[in-house]
Design an enzyme around this catalytic site. Sequence first.
Site: not given
Length: 149
Positions: A67-68, A71
């Site tokens: 998820h990170e 980003h």
Amino acid sequence: MTNQELQALVEKISQESFRQPFCHKASFNQRLKTTGGRYHLKSHDLDFNHLVFEKYGIEELAKVIKHELCHYHLHMAGRGYQHKDREFKQLLKKTGGSRFTPPLITMTYQVYQCEKCGQEVKRRRKLDTERFVCGDCLGKLKFLKTIEA
């Protein structure tokens, strides 16, 4: 798991899932309480909550890392890196990252019961039963139990 092991894991997941290198710093942040991880826009570093690994294991931590990294890689490419952006949602689905972190903290509640009408009152904080009364009938409150939810 140490910060060095986390750094190696993030670099490995970045190569395997995104086919791009992760060239910045990844570390555990003890101050994170409710979120699984955080991406810093200015420094491009990643912070992770140690509770994700301790409570749910490496599989859930890998989903938070993905998820990170979504980003990270989208921001580095100058594309839509925010949760609301279509590109972010598509890349997250493609890589198998988690959209939300599982619950990390348990909430405790105090349960009171009115002696007059039987109404149950659930509160996060303890009540002074001498001072506070039932909101419906103004009856006396009695402490029942503490529950975790």
